[in-house]
Design a protein around this motif. Structure first.
Motif, short mmCIF file in Angstrom:
data_model
loop_
_atom_site.label_atom_id
_atom_site.label_comp_id
_atom_site.label_asym_id
_atom_site.label_seq_id
_atom_site.Cartn_x
_atom_site.Cartn_y
_atom_site.Cartn_z
N ARG A 222 0.69 -1.53 0.12
CA ARG A 222 -0.22 0.06 -0.11
C ARG A 222 0.81 1.39 -0.02
N ALA B 276 0.26 4.92 1.89
CA ALA B 276 -0.39 5.47 2.88
C ALA B 276 -0.48 6.94 3.05
N PRO B 277 -0.68 7.78 2.27
CA PRO B 277 -0.28 9.35 2.60
C PRO B 277 -1.23 9.93 3.70
N SER B 278 -1.02 10.73 4.28
CA SER B 278 -1.83 11.74 5.03
C SER B 278 -2.07 12.89 4.34
N GLU C 225 -4.42 8.42 5.32
CA GLU C 225 -4.18 8.21 6.78
C GLU C 225 -4.45 9.66 7.39
N TYR D 270 -0.70 7.34 15.28
CA TYR D 270 -0.23 6.92 13.97
C TYR D 270 0.20 5.55 14.37
N VAL E 298 -1.88 2.50 12.17
CA VAL E 298 -1.25 1.91 10.93
C VAL E 298 -1.19 0.52 11.07
N THR F 237 5.44 -0.98 2.74
CA THR F 237 6.15 -0.22 1.72
C THR F 237 6.25 1.17 2.08
N ARG F 238 7.38 1.89 2.56
CA ARG F 238 7.45 3.14 3.07
C ARG F 238 9.03 3.72 2.99
N LEU G 156 10.83 6.04 8.29
CA LEU G 156 10.03 5.55 9.41
C LEU G 156 10.53 3.77 9.89
N1 GLU Z 1 1.06 8.08 6.68
C1 GLU Z 1 2.31 8.14 6.90
C2 GLU Z 1 2.97 9.12 6.20
O1 GLU Z 1 2.30 9.92 5.33
C3 GLU Z 1 3.03 6.79 6.18
C4 GLU Z 1 2.49 5.74 7.06
C5 GLU Z 1 3.11 4.30 6.74
O2 GLU Z 1 3.33 4.09 5.39
O3 GLU Z 1 3.40 3.48 7.38
O4 GLU Z 1 4.02 9.52 6.42
#
Ligand code: GLU
Length: 281
Positions: free
Chosen positions: A6, A8-10, A42, A196, A200, A213-214, A218
């Motif tokens: 995925r 997962a942007p805020s 997110e 968060y 998550v 995937t990020r 993080l």
């Molecule tokens: N929502 C987070 C962000 O925008 C990323 C979360 C994640 O990938 O675990 O930085």
């Protein structure tokens, strides 16, 4: 289980080149594995999330050539799932309300013991001032914390697999490291349904995510997530932490860095292929 990853942007600002890079990597991993690529919004921090940023996310990602199943999961609609996870941790006796403000934490931590780490994935490691309080003592402005000294010893042989080149391999998450380097993380922030970390973990499990995937920013949070997965009886996915896109000065891009926004490049006539080239794909 089918491969599923995925992005997962805020929705708290414009997507920039770093987000494009992350989304493209996740989609490429999914394509290569013959699996699924999901988009998750997110928006757990409702004070900073805006519908117009969310709309811009959909537009930018579609323009980049990505697609994803709908409806899209939104954290603002997931309060019941977070509450269920919190109830489980509270029933295990692992949570406590905390009324400390930043200044209290700074003051309590101002006499550091030599050799003890002061900062974890969430900034200063909480000194434990409120640890003896119970959920019944909770005030309306309190946050809820995880008692890591109680939680970590319950976790045995914890590990996760990283597939990204930066940290490739199997990584152990030990009780000692969780207590020393992470501490009593926040599970519910003031004015929010969750933190968060909790959201998550709950959401990745609900969406059957097999690979998170990020960005490498993080990486430190991953040990927290693996610990929460184990406490909540959830499967541990594999991880792919990719490198970060930096500006010419070597600083990583931030949301407020509008100059690097995908929308800015689009307005200046760049093509999706140009964006791929700019991020080195
Ligand atoms: N929502 C987070 C962000 O925008 C990323 C979360 C994640 O990938 O675990 O930085």
């Amino acid at each position: 289980m089918q491969f599923c990853t995925r992005f997962a942007p805020s929705p708290t600002g414009p997507l920039h080149l770093g987000h494009a890079y992350s989304a493209l990597i996740a989609a490429a991993d999914a394509a290569q594995a013959g699996g699924r690529f999901l988009l998750r919004i997110e928006d757990i921090d409702q004070s900073r999330s805006r519908p117009e940023w969310e709309a811009q996310i959909f537009e930018d990602l579609a323009w980049l050539g990505l697609d994803w199943p709908t409806p899209v999961m939104r954290q603002s609609e997931r309060t019941a799932a977070y509450q269920a996870a919190l109830a489980r941790l509270t029933d295990m006796g692992l949570t406590y309300p905390c009324r400390c403000r930043r200044a209290d934490i700074e003051a309590a931590a101002s006499a550091p013991q030599e050799g003890v780490p002061q900062f974890g994935p969430d900034g200063r490691i909480y000194p434990g001032t409120c640890r003896a309080r119970t959920p019944a003592d909770a005030g309306p402005d309190d946050v809820l914390r995880l008692n890591m000294e109680k939680a970590a010893p319950l976790l045995k042989d914890l590990q996760f697999t990283e597939v990204g080149a930066l940290y490739s391999g199997t990584h152990a998450v030990t009780a000692e490291a969780l207590i020393r380097d992470v501490g009593d993380i926040i599970l519910v922030r003031r004015g929010m349904a969750s933190s968060y970390h909790l959201s998550v973990v709950v959401d990745d499990a609900a969406q059957n995510i097999t690979q998170v995937t990020r960005g490498a920013d993080l990486w430190e949070a991953t040990q927290v997530h693996v610990a929460l997965q184990a406490l909540l009886g959830l499967a541990v996915p594999q991880y792919h932490h990719h490198d970060l896109i930096r500006d010419a000065a070597g600083k990583r891009l931030a949301k407020r860095d509008d100059a690097r926004a995908i929308a800015t490049y689009r307005a200046a006539g760049a093509s999706p292929a140009d964006i791929r080239k700019m991020v080195g794909l």
